[in-house]
Design an enzyme around this catalytic site. Structure first.
Site, short mmCIF file in Angstrom:
data_model
loop_
_atom_site.label_atom_id
_atom_site.label_comp_id
_atom_site.label_asym_id
_atom_site.label_seq_id
_atom_site.Cartn_x
_atom_site.Cartn_y
_atom_site.Cartn_z
N LYS A 16 98.69 89.38 4.10
CA LYS A 16 97.52 88.61 4.55
C LYS A 16 97.87 87.80 5.80
O LYS A 16 99.04 87.64 6.15
CB LYS A 16 97.04 87.68 3.44
CG LYS A 16 98.02 86.56 3.09
CD LYS A 16 97.47 85.66 1.99
CE LYS A 16 98.43 84.52 1.69
NZ LYS A 16 97.90 83.59 0.68
N TYR B 74 100.75 65.81 31.49
CA TYR B 74 99.58 64.97 31.31
C TYR B 74 99.95 63.65 30.65
O TYR B 74 100.77 63.61 29.73
CB TYR B 74 98.53 65.69 30.46
CG TYR B 74 97.94 66.92 31.11
CD1 TYR B 74 97.42 66.87 32.39
CD2 TYR B 74 97.88 68.13 30.42
CE1 TYR B 74 96.86 67.99 32.98
CE2 TYR B 74 97.33 69.26 31.00
CZ TYR B 74 96.82 69.18 32.28
OH TYR B 74 96.27 70.29 32.86
#
Length: 407
Positions: free
Chosen positions: A55, A299
């Site tokens: 999965k 940033y």
């Protein structure tokens, strides 16, 4: 040059583009891990089926890459999505392979159930809404009933019938033997990984076995129901929970479920099985350059160079699955040396200090996950820097990233 020509090969893997990030899936390591669990499952008086959980895009490792590596070595393949389960039958048909048992653990719509029944793929019945699918399945005039595993909620509080709901809520299965063929019973543990004392898990096993008795009496299956409740942790530390099949997920990919599982496994097994991480993540630099002392990086100006710094800009970021919460804490490997991630992780970029890892400004290749020389960055480490678990880290790696099978 047209758009198609520009895009050819970009990000396709090592050597295909100057600015690329890719994942390497080790074929030898995944075979090693399968063999380790095969030995574990064969240690009792009766060999048990070994199941591989694929999965979440094979826990982020890539379903298309992992399926061919495990198909021959396991007995059962587990999925959440029906469309992923169908890829197994397509793979088997394309390569002339024998059909493996395939189980869909997740939700299935009635029209999907018809397709799965025709392909001989098992589904999980977890609530009475499946009774509404009976007309659709009958109208499809199936040549064989839909193979079903009954889900028991033994204490997780998620899907499944509680003991109080048995046998009232499961009577529809007994009433439609032409539609449903009960072949298994399953449950999920709630708390095997976070503890070393397994009292709650043992109580779940008691409930599971009580439910099995109710279902066997009610459904009268042609053969004993295949029991499965053990995921990776329980398969390692709870021998009683192994039953007829194990659902091995995170550890198939060489990752221990938790430190507590590793400790418990040492006590239960005596000698720890060696699990080899399957995944590596590498990225070529976009640019390598010098910044002067006092220069800010990234940033928010959250990092300031205390000295002249050779900086590598890597074209990879949180869009690709590198966690932003690892900003200022993580490191990558360049030429076998640890290199700090500077400033904030950006959407498409990382900046790392390679001052002591390289002697010039030529491009470098960084290892974000995996080994480089004597050093390594584990999924557990990166997850820890990001204040999460390695399950989340690997399954959130971008599906767009190129996955390359290596030996």
């Amino acid at each position: 040059m047209n758009v198609e020509q520009v895009g050819v090969g970009l990000g396709a893997g090592p050597g295909d583009a100057v600015y690329s990030s890719w994942l390497e899936v080790s074929a030898s390591h995944i075979r090693h891990n399968v063999a380790a669990f095969r030995a574990l499952e064969s240690s009792g008086p009766t060999p048990r089926a070994l199941g591989a959980v694929l999965k979440g895009n094979a826990y982020g490792h890539g379903l298309q890459q992992v399926l061919p590596l495990v198909h021959a070595g396991v007995d059962v393949l587990y999925f959440i999505a029906p469309q992923d389960a169908l890829t197994v039958r397509a793979h088997e048909s394309a390569h002339g392979l024998p059909a493996r048992q395939v189980v869909v653990l997740g939700a299935v719509a009635p029209e999907e159930a018809v397709v799965l029944a025709r392909e001989g793929i098992d589904v999980v019945v977890a609530d009475r809404s499946w009774a509404d699918a009976v007309p659709s399945l009958r109208a499809a005039k199936l040549t064989r009933p839909l193979r079903v595993h009954v889900h028991i909620d033994t204490g997780l509080g998620r899907e499944g019938f509680t003991l109080d709901q048995l046998p009232r809520e499961t009577q529809f299965l007994a009433d439609a033997p032409d539609v449903f063929e009960p072949v298994g019973v399953l449950s999920h543990f709630a708390n095997t990984e976070d503890v070393t004392e397994q009292g709650y898990a043992l109580a779940q096993l008691d409930a599971f076995e009580t439910a099995l008795g109710h279902l066997t009496a009610q459904l009268k299956p042609a053969k004993p129901l295949q029991r499965h409740i053990a995921a990776s942790a329980a398969a390692l530390v709870l021998p009683r929970a192994r039953y007829e099949a194990a659902r091995v997920g995170i550890s198939l990919y060489g990752l221990w479920p938790s430190p507590e599982t590793r400790l418990s496994a040492r006590l239960v097994l005596g000698e720890l099985p060696v699990l080899k991480p399957v995944l590596s993540w590498r990225c070529k630099s976009q640019v390598v350059k010098w910044l002067p002392a006092g220069a800010y990086v990234g940033y928010g100006c959250t990092y300031r160079c205390p000295e002249p710094t050779r900086l590598a800009v890597l074209p990879v970021g949180y869009y690709d699955g590198y966690p932003r919460l690892a900003s200022g804490k993580a490191h990558v490997l360049v030429n076998g040396r640890r290199c700090a991630v500077l400033g904030r992780v950006m959407m498409n970029h990382l900046m790392v200090d390679v001052t002591r890892a390289t002697s010039d400004e030529r491009p470098v290749t960084a290892t974000l996950l995996g080994r480089d020389g004597e050093e390594s960055v584990s999924a557990e480490s990166l997850a820890g820097w990001a204040q999460t678990i390695h399950y989340e880290l690997v399954t959130r790696l971008g599906a767009h990233l190129r996955r390359v099978v290596v030996e």
